[in-house]
Design a protein around this motif. Structure first.
Motif, PDB file in Angstrom:
ATOM      1  N   ASN A   1     -14.156   8.466  21.049  1.00  0.00           N
ATOM      2  CA  ASN A   1     -14.102   9.836  20.515  1.00  0.00           C
ATOM      3  C   ASN A   1     -13.215  10.749  21.370  1.00  0.00           C
ATOM      4  O   ASN A   1     -13.594  11.857  21.752  1.00  0.00           O
TER       5      ASN A   1
ATOM      6  N   ASP B   1     -10.528  12.839  17.993  1.00  0.00           N
ATOM      7  CA  ASP B   1     -11.666  11.929  17.833  1.00  0.00           C
ATOM      8  C   ASP B   1     -11.221  10.468  17.652  1.00  0.00           C
ATOM      9  O   ASP B   1     -11.656   9.774  16.741  1.00  0.00           O
TER      10      ASP B   1
ATOM     11  N   SER C   1     -11.046   6.588  18.495  1.00  0.00           N
ATOM     12  CA  SER C   1     -11.908   5.536  19.057  1.00  0.00           C
ATOM     13  C   SER C   1     -11.319   4.168  18.714  1.00  0.00           C
ATOM     14  O   SER C   1     -10.965   3.906  17.561  1.00  0.00           O
TER      15      SER C   1
END
Length: 647
Positions: A409, A423, A425
């Motif tokens: 994130n 964000d 990931s």
């Protein structure tokens, strides 16, 4: 205007001199013995400088304009002179050149023989004074030589220390700092501003000490010679002090502008010399000349402001000098006529007044240099106060990395506000080949910047081998991450030194082995001096592909466990691209590899391809998987295929 792009904020008077001096003292302390020696020599030089007018007064009053303790003994029609405290006679010369002595009432002609007998002591005394004067001049030569050498040595050593500390600090500040500070401005701080401090330590400190001692000594001697004339001379000091106080304010303001605008010129030149090819290719010479003229005129105006301040102050001191001389001569001659002052004292006074104003003028000039140095020191220390990158010095060095990379994130903005990654990931396994693709400005290169710790993220976590990246000692960590950028930076030096980055502990054999491993050896061997071929700044004599191969060899020779390639094949020919691809395939069998690419043909064999769009990770999978999805990657691939970029 061009000036606004490169300008700094021109600060007002806000930093007290004593704070700057206190920080400069840190660099002076190691050389205190040399400073003490210089001060002792200055005191000796000052004492020697004060002696000549006193010897001049003695020569005039005691040996040239002398009075003799004599009585006249008459012997019939003749007379002779006998030494006695009872009579006082003065020597005089008439219009015909004949000498006589008089006691004020009676005049007695004297022969040449009598004149010689009468003045033998005067001649001996003047001879002794001439010898003393010669000894003083020779002594001054050696004392001044020792003082100048000591202060110059101290000044250069102090400046060397400041310059080294400043450069050491610069290479430790975060990359964000360099995004907003032109290299030319920083070069001005390291080169020009430290040179101003060298002049301050070399000529100003000790010179001003001597000037103060000289002024004090002159005032004491003048008051001792004649309290009346001494007080008249000293009365001018408040006027001079007021002039210096006003000059101090305006001179500091003017010098701040000069230093700021010189940095603007350096920044402009550094950028435009680097980009000269663009200027010439797009026929922008005339426009750039006008831009530079604007920047240069701004610097010229600041210099004229400083010159205006100094041009008023220096003539003011000259005016005060001549007014003081006139006043002292006026009252001095009246005292001589009134028989309350010796002529030699007036001559000595005029010499001391000349000496009195010389240190004042010197202080004015040196104060000019002091303002320059203080303005430069403020800028240097402001730069030194920039926060350094934290390296977590308590963490032991990184021996090796498995190569696991995890983004959890992650959100990042260069300026802290406008997000370029949102964000994000993903995870990378050891020895996995990962590729990032996306349109220009999507945020691909930003991933490299934060993966190596050059910039700090605003939120989320970046883990390497399960540990937060900021828990590592970043200096040690970066040794295990090899980065090959699209625009490879090469330093002035040999091919050998560029591969090993001037680290002499890495042998030639190891460098050659690394070059062979990435297929760079073949083209290097074709160069005139092979590995000892000297290249200029940025490697302009090599092709883009050759520079890329050198960068790959550099990553191998430093035994990086994670290799990151940013558009490594974007600007290379087909043959060199094939060599780079072969090298990457070989390296990827031993290291984790992360590739950023526009040319999708170069990453079809990646284990996974991640698509970044507007700062977000929107797709992930193999080449075939992403094509079958018919998403952004498929659109990018089809577009390049239609444009002929994919064979």
């Amino acid at each position: 205007m061009a000036e606004n792009v490169y300008s700094e904020i021109e600060e007002k008077l806000k930093v007290e001199d004593w704070r700057v001096v206190f920080r400069l003292w840190k660099y002076t302390k190691p050389y205190v013995p040399i400073l003490i020696l210089a001060l002792v020599l200055i005191a000796a030089s000052t004492a020697l400088d004060l002696l000549p007018p006193l010897l001049m007064r003695k020569a005039i009053d005691d040996y040239m304009d002398n009075q003799y303790s004599l009585v006249v003994v008459e012997e019939g029609d003749s007379y002779s002179f006998v030494q006695s405290e009872e009579g006082t006679f003065y020597l005089q010369q008439d219009e015909s050149g004949m000498y006589s002595v008089t006691d004020g009432t009676t005049t007695y002609p004297i022969t040449e023989k009598q004149l010689t007998e009468l003045r033998v002591e005067d001649l001996n005394g003047i001879g002794q004074i001439a010898i003393f004067m010669s000894l003083i001049l020779f002594s001054l030569f050696f004392v001044n030589y020792g003082q100048v050498y000591a202060t110059s040595y101290m000044g250069q050593k102090i400046t060397h220390g400041i310059r080294v500390d400043l450069f050491r600090h610069l290479i430790r500040v975060p990359m964000r700092f360099f995004d907003t500070n032109p290299s030319g401005r920083l070069a001005t701080r390291v080169a020009n501003d430290t040179e101003n401090l060298a002049e301050f330590f070399t000529s100003v400190i000790t010179s001003m000490v001597k000037d103060v001692l000289l002024l004090g000594g002159i005032i004491i001697i003048m008051l001792n010679l004649s309290t009346y004339l001494g007080l008249i001379t000293v009365a001018i000091l408040p006027v001079i002090a007021g002039a210096i106080f006003v000059f101090r304010y305006f001179d500091r303001v003017a010098y701040r502008k000069v230093r700021t605008r010189l940095a603007i010129i350096n920044a402009f030149l550094a950028e435009h010399i680097s980009g000269m090819s663009i200027t010439q290719l797009f026929n922008q010479e005339e426009r750039k000349k006008k831009e530079f003229d604007t920047v240069n005129k701004s610097h010229f105006k600041s210099l004229m402001e400083q010159l205006w301040v100094f041009a008023i102050f220096r003539p003011l001191l000259d005016l005060l000098y001549y007014v003081t001389i006139a006043i002292v001569i006026w009252f001095g001659v009246k005292s001589i006529i009134g028989n309350t002052l010796a002529f030699g004292v007036l001559v000595a006074f005029i010499s001391y007044i000349d000496m009195f104003f010389r240190p004042l003028q010197d202080i004015a000039e040196k104060y000019d240099i002091v303002q320059n140095a203080m303005a430069s020191a403020e800028k240097i220390f402001k730069l030194m106060d920039e926060e350094e990158e934290k390296y977590n010095s308590n963490e032991s060095g990184v021996k090796s990395l498995e190569g696991t990379v995890e983004f959890e994130n992650v959100t990042f903005a260069y300026d802290g506000e406008h997000k370029v990654l949102k964000d994000i990931s993903f995870s990378v396994r050891p020895k996995e080949k990962i590729a990032f693709v996306g349109e220009t400005g999507a945020g691909k290169t930003s991933i490299i910047s934060i993966l190596t710790g050059l910039y700090k993220i605003q939120s989320g976590k970046i883990k390497i081998d399960g540990r937060n990246i900021y828990d590592y000692n970043l200096q040690s960590f970066r040794k295990k991450v090899g980065v090959v950028l699209q625009d490879v930076f090469l330093f002035s030096g040999s091919i050998l030194d560029n591969i090993r980055l001037f680290d002499k502990t890495i042998s030639r054999e190891k460098v050659i082995e690394a070059a062979k491993y990435v297929y760079a050896h073949h083209f290097i061997e074709r160069l005139q001096d092979k590995y000892d071929t000297v290249i200029l700044e940025r490697g302009g004599t090599l092709s883009a592909g050759e520079r890329q191969l050198i960068a790959l060899a550099r990553a191998v020779v430093f035994n990086a466990d994670i290799l990151v390639l940013d558009e490594a094949t974007a600007n290379v020919d087909t043959e060199t691209e094939a060599l780079i691809q072969r090298a990457m395939e070989r390296i990827s069998k031993e290291k984790t590899m992360i590739t950023i690419a526009h040319r999708l043909s170069t990453i079809r064999n990646a284990d996974r391809i991640m698509v970044i769009h507007k700062g977000m990770l929107v797709e992930s999978g193999t080449h075939e998987e992403l094509l079958s999805k018919g998403g952004i990657y498929s659109d990018l691939y089809r577009l390049q295929y239609e444009l002929g970029d994919i064979a």
